[in-house]
Each structure stands twice: as C-alpha cells, then as structure tokens.
Design an enzyme around this catalytic site. Structure first.
Site, PDB file in Angstrom:
ATOM      1  N   ALA A   1      52.551  46.050 -15.144  1.00 58.44           N
ATOM      2  CA  ALA A   1      52.829  46.774 -16.387  1.00 58.44           C
ATOM      3  C   ALA A   1      52.743  45.867 -17.605  1.00 58.44           C
ATOM      4  O   ALA A   1      52.629  46.340 -18.722  1.00 58.44           O
ATOM      5  CB  ALA A   1      54.217  47.394 -16.307  1.00 58.44           C
ATOM      6  N   LYS A   2      52.817  44.557 -17.371  1.00 62.35           N
ATOM      7  CA  LYS A   2      52.733  43.548 -18.434  1.00 62.35           C
ATOM      8  C   LYS A   2      53.625  43.894 -19.618  1.00 62.35           C
ATOM      9  O   LYS A   2      53.202  43.861 -20.759  1.00 62.35           O
ATOM     10  CB  LYS A   2      51.277  43.331 -18.866  1.00 62.35           C
ATOM     11  N   ARG A   3      54.878  44.201 -19.325  1.00 61.08           N
ATOM     12  CA  ARG A   3      55.825  44.541 -20.365  1.00 61.08           C
ATOM     13  C   ARG A   3      56.378  43.280 -21.020  1.00 61.08           C
ATOM     14  O   ARG A   3      56.281  42.183 -20.479  1.00 61.08           O
ATOM     15  CB  ARG A   3      56.972  45.368 -19.780  1.00 61.08           C
TER      16      ARG A   3
ATOM     17  N   THR B   1      55.184  42.883 -13.685  1.00 58.45           N
ATOM     18  CA  THR B   1      54.566  41.810 -14.468  1.00 58.45           C
ATOM     19  C   THR B   1      55.043  41.877 -15.927  1.00 58.45           C
ATOM     20  O   THR B   1      55.247  42.960 -16.478  1.00 58.45           O
ATOM     21  CB  THR B   1      53.024  41.861 -14.418  1.00 58.45           C
TER      22      THR B   1
ATOM     23  N   ASP C   1      46.622  43.788 -22.047  1.00 59.52           N
ATOM     24  CA  ASP C   1      45.966  43.652 -20.751  1.00 59.52           C
ATOM     25  C   ASP C   1      44.485  43.472 -21.006  1.00 59.52           C
ATOM     26  O   ASP C   1      44.062  43.521 -22.155  1.00 59.52           O
ATOM     27  CB  ASP C   1      46.250  44.902 -19.907  1.00 59.52           C
TER      28      ASP C   1
END
Lengths: 271, 271
Positions: free
Chosen positions: A95-97, A121, B99
């Site tokens: 999710a790359k938060r 992530t 991303d």
C-alpha cells in the site's frame, strides 16, 4: 506470523518466493471478465495453483483501489481467502502508506486488524511518527521502502546525506525506532551488490526484494549478497508469474513460472 | 480546475482556507452515529456550513479507508456531493500515494477520473517515474510532500544533500519533471521562515500549508513568507475546524472557527 515462523516456512518449502498480485483487468485472461468478481477469480486461481511454491502473497492495493468500492470488496475477499485457506502464508498489503500519527494508526488498524494482513509497505519520507504507529502490533510488520527498483530511485534514495546514501540513512535511522524488530525493508534487486552494505546495517531484518527477472536483477546475486542465517529474504515476482499466459491456461502457466523460481531457490538454499 | 481559477476563487472569497476532512468516527458528535452513513452526514454538514468561507476541501482518505468498503462508499459520496453542489471548490484527495509507473497510473485514474478530484497528495521518495504519471491529466494537480509539519520531518527531510536540505532537493528536482506546472507542494507552517527559501525554488507553485493553529504555525508568517502575486497558498485546517464542538451545534461551531480564519485571511489579502 513471527519472523521465525516465516523462516521455518521458507526452509520447509525450499522457497523464499513472494507472488505479487498486481491484478490489472486489462491484462487478465478475457474469459474471466464474465465472472461476478474477475479480480478475485483471478487472484483465487493464481493462489490455488502457486501456494505450495511460495511463502508470501503481496496484493498491490492500488490495483484494487483503482476500482473504488468494488475493488475494495475484491481485496477483502482475496485476503479473507488467503487467511482462511492458507494461514501459513505471509501476507503483504503493498500500500506504500505514510502519514502522521493518528492517520498512520488508522491505516495500521485497517490493514492489520480489519483485513488481518501480516504486513504493510510504508514510505519513510515523513519519519518516525509516521512509521512507529505501524510497529505497535504484535507479530505484524511494517515493510519500509529503502531502495526501490525503479529508475526514480536515483532521484533521492541514492543521494548522499552525512556520507551515506539516503536509503542507508533510512535503514540506520529507522532501526533506532521503537519496536524496530517489526521492521522489514524493500530493497530492489537491480542493485544486488548494494545488499552487502545493507546487511551491515540491518543484519537480521527481512528484506523484500522486487526487481528479479523483469527488472533485470539476478536471483543468485540477491541470495549471495542478501541472505542471512535465517535466509531473511522474500523475493517478489509479480508480472513474470501472474501474466505468464493470458489464455485459459493462465493458472498453470503461472505455476510453471513460480516453479522455475522455486527450483532455483531450492538450489541456492542447499549451498 | 486551473491554478488561475483557484486564484480567482481566493480573491473572490477573500480566503485561501482549505478545510481538512479528517473524519474520525470516535470524534464526531455521537448523535450522528445513528445516521445511515455517519461519515458522509458529518462531511455534508461541515461542507454546507463552511463552503462560503473556504476555497478547498481535503478529505483524508486514510480515515475513510480505515472502514473498508463502507468507508470508500462514504468517500465517494463526499466527493460526488462536492462536485455536484460546490463545483468551484478545489478538491484534494489527501492520499499520500507514491508507487511506480503502472501503479501510479492506476491511482491517478482512480482519483482524477473515477472520483474526479482536482488533486491528490503524493510522496516523493520513489522519484520521477512515481510522480510523472500523476502529471499527465489536464487541469489536475499532484501535491508533493516537501516539508511536512510533523516531528518526523527532521528525520530525513531537513538533512543536507549536495548543500541543500532534502526537501529543497525535492522541490528542485521535481520542478524539472515533465508537466511540472501541475505540481503543488505540501509545506508545513511550523517552519514558516523556510518559506522564503522555498519561494526561491518554486516561485509560482501553489503551496498547501498544514500546521497553522493546532501545530503552532502562524498564519501571518505563512502569508508574509509564502504568498506570491497569485496568493499561491492554501492553508489547511482540519481538527481545529471540524471538531470545534462535539455537540449538536458542531456545524455552527465549525463555521465560527472557519470564519475566524477567513477574517484573518481577508485582512492579510488587503495588505
């Protein structure tokens, strides 16, 4: 899941493969589009035919979120299916938060409690109070972006701060955070030789390694420079596996590709 | 919406206020929990009573996403309500995404096309190919995290790279990206004097400024150091406005707080 259990699964299956579920409705076999929930149908088929060859699944939340409410339903069904049928697999919400305090806590609860992912992530840019809320959950992990495998990684990540590249500063600084034993790191395989330096800073952390295959990284080099005595690696492959075929045989084709990687991993693990 | 239209709205309303919709079910007035969709009911009431005092709304997607499918439905209803009833307001999906390539494109489509937000907040860590996909949409903006207003900002953002702090490198590097005229930047008000240096690098970009009030920044200083001839500022307030009261009078209390800020802004704009 604990790191020890994850290492045990790796040894048991002779695999440190993570299958990335980057499910793109424009790339999945057209016949699946007639299903009620094409994204879940595709995920389920891939999972059922690859589960014995991998130790982790990584749904990329962007692909689900792109379809709004319907996409979230597919994501929920996918993680529920994994938790019910394959509880020994490590699950990663890609999710790359990265947000501050109370917002991070919201995200952590959403991914760890409501959806019951093992890990999520996280982007490091906002620092300590954006990361630590994710480290408060027992047997859950935050996987921090350190050195990514894309071209843009050279814009900032490899630039030098206090005599170290930013991505190494990220490793060094974050390994001082509270509960840092619950941190793992994303390290792209396209720069496998960098793994030597990385292991000096975080010898015990698991590394999630994208970029083997499609993006040019070598599995052998990743293992050589990146493995520790608990293996400590999850090598991710997404498109190379899940889009091996766009015909009716897509699941078997995905299995063949996953097996190819697992066989290579088994050889490396015997060394 | 174009930057010019946004500037016109600011001059028309004598306000550069952005109301942040960080909707926490544990903080909204308890009587709203009986509504069918408490998050939307709260958002709608806040929007209806503050719209003439602000030029932008910023739903924080984490708070919605924390409630899974239901939360996404509330977010969709909120942005649809804004687009239908208040089309002159600039809308910001505070999602802090970041991303690579195809994933960024997915997110961009989700926020810009499906939900029809004017802008989305983005993390810079992954560099060029994580940002540029967001810059391909006409009259849409990516708002990049530069200098955030939290304590963790000092972990990496203010560290020196090539004689400049990382956040200034982010401004400098990203202003060379393709379609960079569609970039705006998050710059925390807690370090208002930094705005002078920032304006030397990005004189024309809009800055989204959190941290006035609750987090200690001064509106006057932000204006003094940060305004350009198009104003070029959106000052955000979330909790200070939307949780001004947790009683039945919450919407009127929010209006009073928003008006207090708008009056101060009107004074500054006359200078």
């Amino acid at each position: 899941m604990t790191q020890k259990e994850l290492s045990q699964q790796i040894k048991l299956k002779k695999s440190f493969l993570c299958v990335g579920l980057d499910i793109d409705l424009e790339k999945i076999p057209p016949h699946l589009l007639q299903e009620e929930d094409p994204m879940f149908a595709f995920a389920k088929a891939i999972i059922d035919t690859t589960h014995d060859l991998c130790v982790a699944y990584k749904p990329n939340t962007a692909f689900f979120e792109a379809y709004g409410v319907k996409g979230w339903q597919s994501l929920e069904k996918t993680i529920q299916y994994l938790n019910k049928n394959y509880p020994d697999h490590f699950t990663i919400a890609d999710a790359k938060r990265g947000d501050i305090g109370n917002t991070s806590t919201r995200y952590a609860k959403a991914f760890f409690e409501d959806l019951n992912f093992d890990s999520v992530t996280i982007a490091p840019y906002m620092g300590k109070d954006s990361v630590e809320p994710f480290l408060e959950f027992e047997d859950k992990f935050a996987i921090l972006l350190a050195l990514t495998s894309n071209a843009g990684a050279f814009d900032f990540q490899t630039k030098t701060i206090d005599r170290l590249p930013l991505y190494q500063q990220v490793l060094k600084t974050t390994s001082q955070y509270k509960n840092s034993e619950r941190l793992m790191y994303v390290v792209g395989a396209t720069k496998a030789e960098y793994l030597q330096d990385i292991r000096k800073i975080v010898p015990d952390s698991f590394l999630l390694v994208p970029g083997v295959g499609a993006q040019g990284g070598s599995l052998e080099e990743v293992y050589k420079y990146g493995a520790n005595d608990q293996v400590g690696l999850l090598v991710n492959s997404s498109r190379g596996i899940i889009y091996a075929s766009q015909q009716e045989d897509f699941a078997e084709a995905a299995r063949a590709k996953a097996m190819q990687m697992q066989v290579e991993m088994a050889t490396l693990l015997r060394l």
